[in-house]
Design a protein around this motif. Sequence first.
Motif, short mmCIF file in Angstrom:
data_model
loop_
_atom_site.label_atom_id
_atom_site.label_comp_id
_atom_site.label_asym_id
_atom_site.label_seq_id
_atom_site.Cartn_x
_atom_site.Cartn_y
_atom_site.Cartn_z
N ALA A 115 0.83 -1.20 0.00
CA ALA A 115 0.00 0.00 0.00
C ALA A 115 0.86 1.25 0.00
O ALA A 115 2.03 1.22 0.40
CB ALA A 115 -0.91 0.01 1.23
N ASP A 116 0.24 2.32 -0.46
CA ASP A 116 0.86 3.64 -0.39
C ASP A 116 0.62 4.14 1.04
O ASP A 116 -0.41 4.71 1.35
CB ASP A 116 0.17 4.55 -1.41
N ARG A 117 1.60 3.91 1.94
CA ARG A 117 1.39 3.96 3.37
C ARG A 117 0.71 5.24 3.87
O ARG A 117 -0.30 5.21 4.55
CB ARG A 117 2.74 3.79 4.05
N TRP A 118 1.31 6.38 3.49
CA TRP A 118 0.78 7.64 4.01
C TRP A 118 -0.66 7.87 3.58
O TRP A 118 -1.51 8.19 4.40
CB TRP A 118 1.63 8.80 3.48
N VAL A 119 -0.92 7.70 2.30
CA VAL A 119 -2.27 7.95 1.79
C VAL A 119 -3.24 6.95 2.39
O VAL A 119 -4.38 7.29 2.73
CB VAL A 119 -2.25 7.88 0.25
N PHE A 120 -2.77 5.70 2.56
CA PHE A 120 -3.61 4.65 3.12
C PHE A 120 -4.05 5.02 4.54
O PHE A 120 -5.18 4.75 4.94
CB PHE A 120 -2.82 3.33 3.14
N TRP A 121 -3.14 5.63 5.31
CA TRP A 121 -3.49 6.02 6.68
C TRP A 121 -4.34 7.28 6.70
O TRP A 121 -5.18 7.46 7.58
CB TRP A 121 -2.22 6.27 7.49
N LEU A 122 -4.10 8.16 5.76
CA LEU A 122 -4.77 9.45 5.77
C LEU A 122 -6.24 9.34 5.36
O LEU A 122 -7.10 10.03 5.91
CB LEU A 122 -4.04 10.39 4.81
N ALA A 123 -6.52 8.44 4.40
CA ALA A 123 -7.86 8.38 3.81
C ALA A 123 -8.98 8.18 4.84
O ALA A 123 -9.96 8.92 4.80
CB ALA A 123 -7.90 7.31 2.73
N PRO A 124 -8.89 7.21 5.77
CA PRO A 124 -10.01 7.02 6.69
C PRO A 124 -10.29 8.23 7.56
O PRO A 124 -11.45 8.53 7.86
CB PRO A 124 -9.57 5.84 7.57
N SER A 125 -9.23 8.97 7.96
CA SER A 125 -9.50 10.13 8.80
C SER A 125 -10.07 11.28 7.98
O SER A 125 -10.89 12.06 8.48
CB SER A 125 -8.24 10.56 9.54
N LEU A 126 -9.67 11.37 6.71
CA LEU A 126 -10.18 12.47 5.89
C LEU A 126 -11.63 12.23 5.48
O LEU A 126 -12.36 13.18 5.23
CB LEU A 126 -9.33 12.64 4.64
N VAL A 127 -12.04 10.96 5.40
CA VAL A 127 -13.36 10.68 4.85
C VAL A 127 -14.46 11.15 5.80
O VAL A 127 -15.58 11.45 5.38
CB VAL A 127 -13.49 9.18 4.51
N VAL A 128 -14.15 11.26 7.10
CA VAL A 128 -15.17 11.70 8.06
C VAL A 128 -15.36 13.21 7.99
O VAL A 128 -16.45 13.72 8.26
CB VAL A 128 -14.77 11.27 9.48
N LEU A 129 -14.29 13.94 7.63
CA LEU A 129 -14.32 15.40 7.67
C LEU A 129 -15.45 16.04 6.87
O LEU A 129 -16.22 16.83 7.43
CB LEU A 129 -12.98 15.93 7.17
N PRO A 130 -15.57 15.74 5.55
CA PRO A 130 -16.63 16.40 4.77
C PRO A 130 -18.01 16.12 5.33
O PRO A 130 -18.87 17.00 5.32
CB PRO A 130 -16.48 15.79 3.37
N ALA A 131 -18.19 14.90 5.86
CA ALA A 131 -19.50 14.55 6.42
C ALA A 131 -19.82 15.45 7.60
O ALA A 131 -20.96 15.84 7.81
CB ALA A 131 -19.51 13.09 6.83
N LEU A 132 -18.80 15.79 8.40
CA LEU A 132 -19.04 16.64 9.57
C LEU A 132 -19.20 18.10 9.17
O LEU A 132 -19.97 18.83 9.79
CB LEU A 132 -17.87 16.52 10.54
N LEU A 133 -18.49 18.51 8.11
CA LEU A 133 -18.47 19.92 7.73
C LEU A 133 -19.87 20.46 7.44
O LEU A 133 -20.19 21.59 7.79
CB LEU A 133 -17.60 20.11 6.49
N ALA A 134 -20.71 19.63 6.79
CA ALA A 134 -22.02 20.11 6.37
C ALA A 134 -22.84 20.58 7.57
O ALA A 134 -23.66 21.50 7.44
CB ALA A 134 -22.77 19.01 5.63
N PHE A 135 -22.61 19.97 8.76
CA PHE A 135 -23.41 20.34 9.92
C PHE A 135 -23.09 21.73 10.44
O PHE A 135 -23.83 22.26 11.26
CB PHE A 135 -23.22 19.32 11.04
N ALA A 136 -21.97 22.30 9.97
CA ALA A 136 -21.60 23.62 10.46
C ALA A 136 -22.63 24.67 10.06
O ALA A 136 -22.81 25.66 10.77
CB ALA A 136 -20.23 24.00 9.93
N VAL A 137 -23.31 24.48 8.93
CA VAL A 137 -24.22 25.53 8.44
C VAL A 137 -25.68 25.16 8.61
O VAL A 137 -26.55 25.96 8.28
CB VAL A 137 -23.94 25.84 6.95
N VAL A 138 -25.97 23.95 9.13
CA VAL A 138 -27.37 23.54 9.26
C VAL A 138 -27.95 24.10 10.56
O VAL A 138 -27.38 23.89 11.61
CB VAL A 138 -27.46 22.00 9.26
N PRO A 139 -29.07 24.84 10.48
CA PRO A 139 -29.68 25.34 11.71
C PRO A 139 -30.48 24.25 12.42
O PRO A 139 -31.38 23.67 11.83
CB PRO A 139 -30.59 26.47 11.23
#
Lengths: 426, 163
Positions: A115-139
Amino acid sequence: MNPLTLSLSKGTELFLAEWWDIRDLGNPVARFLELVDDAGGPDWLPYVISGVIGILAITGWLVTSQLAFVWIERRLISRIQVRVGPNRVGPMGLLQPVADAIKLLTKEAITVQAADRWVFWLAPSLVVLPALLAFAVVPFGEQMVLADLSVGVLFVIASSSLATIAVFMAGWSSNNKYSLLGAMRSVAMFISYEVPQVMALLAITIFTSTMSLSGIVNWQEEYHVWFIFLQPLAFLVFLIAGAVEVNRSPTDISEAESEIVAGYHTEYSGIKFGFFYVAEYFATFGIAAVGVTLFLGGWTLFGLEEWIPGWMLFLGKVYGFFFLFIWSRGTLPRLRIDQLMSFAWKFLLPISLVNVLLVGLEVLLWQENGLSAGLVLPIFAVVNFAMAGLLIYAWAKLMRPLSQRAPRVRLMQEVGAIVYGQEAEA
Amino acid sequence: MTDTGTIVAFWALAALTLGAAVLAATTRNLLHAVLALILSFIGVAGLYITLSADFVAVAQVLIYAGAIAVLIIFAIMLTPNAGRRNDETFFRLPALGIAAVMASTLAAVGVATDWPQATRGPFTETSQAIGEAMLNQYILPFEIASVLLLVAMLGAIVIVRED
């Protein structure tokens, strides 16, 4: 007595006087922030504190809801499929999500050697971010919004488009052909369904002439109409595109286990897989929250918000919206990738374009002639419902000869599908 | 740029943007280069926020980090041997030449332009003004750009068509 303690005691009085009123969950927080502001600290302190409170509250709510809905979804799907579902851990299997979480945490998180070690480790933590971001603007309720951006709708779309990259990172770095196929499918799907989704949201913003999510809720409250009645076609397009975006059955072809093992997260185990699992639920809650805000009146319910806290109404609607996803997962078969792609480009995009044109005409008629909203909006609702039915029927009729054409074998095999009876000559 | 927060944000975002850009230019792995480029795009979006340009910032994330990056990713996926090391190439000299021309052009523009000093006022809504400018004053360039993109899309469809 120094000014700090003075303002503290003053604040405590206000704090206690309002505390009993559970309808305003945001009120105590607002009081607390005023208190911090009065205490004479630096300017940025209230912002930082409100940000921390908001983030903790939203994440806490998401995690608990996610745990609950893992159980609810499995039980409901089981009922639909005439089996019992998890019923061993705790009463009625209620502790099953906790057991699952412990299992995911304690299992070994394998990293593949090639595996491409760095990217392999980074992907699971990055995948949660966009899902959380949307809640910043939802009232979540009146004035219960982390950041009331004036470009809220655009922000939601932009943050959800970032999820593609994390998914692609996972698929590419795994160094596995099924993972790469899944990632490629996912990227293709995302960019295809983003277009009709943007068109659906554009129809809403033409009506409201604001992109702030609170502004859209206020518009719906002001005119006493939800956008699901005014814009049924946009709601349908948003629902379908949302289901594709969160990658859930029947549109989960980027992890279709009957075709490509588990798609982009084939090589992930333990808590790294857990992140993908959690991200899917978070993203589904995100779509549900945005859908409720835009189409179902957000935290309002035709005056009932005077009696019941708005955030409770909002959460109830979000859970109801989530039920739609569970329902469709339990009842519909998985689509084939070419069907899904042509559905976006040949069906959803044209009808949502016509819808945008229609909305533009209606708003122009309404605003230019200064007609009263009470007179025009019911007519618009009826016209839009009729047009939605007519468009879907006519377009389906028109597209039928095309859809019955033999599928294109080469393109489909390139994306990893097997066409039975039409295997390509080797 | 008067308050500390903006200054700190500016330098942090500038460091992020430039660092990611350097990484994108120097790394030997094509995919790592794209990921670094995306980070750089996001840094630029952050810089737009420090200039109170909310619409442009979000559009930057949506278009560059969301769409252009996906386009580059598709290009990589359709490139044979995309995973190989990319330092053995005879295009090195032409590439250096083009990069030097680009850099000197940008530097000349940067030096020659009389940059206005940004004043950090309250956050005003920019999207409405942008929309009105695009559909009134700049309607012709806007339409030409749309037609250009449509033609490009049609061209792509014609190229990949099988029958």
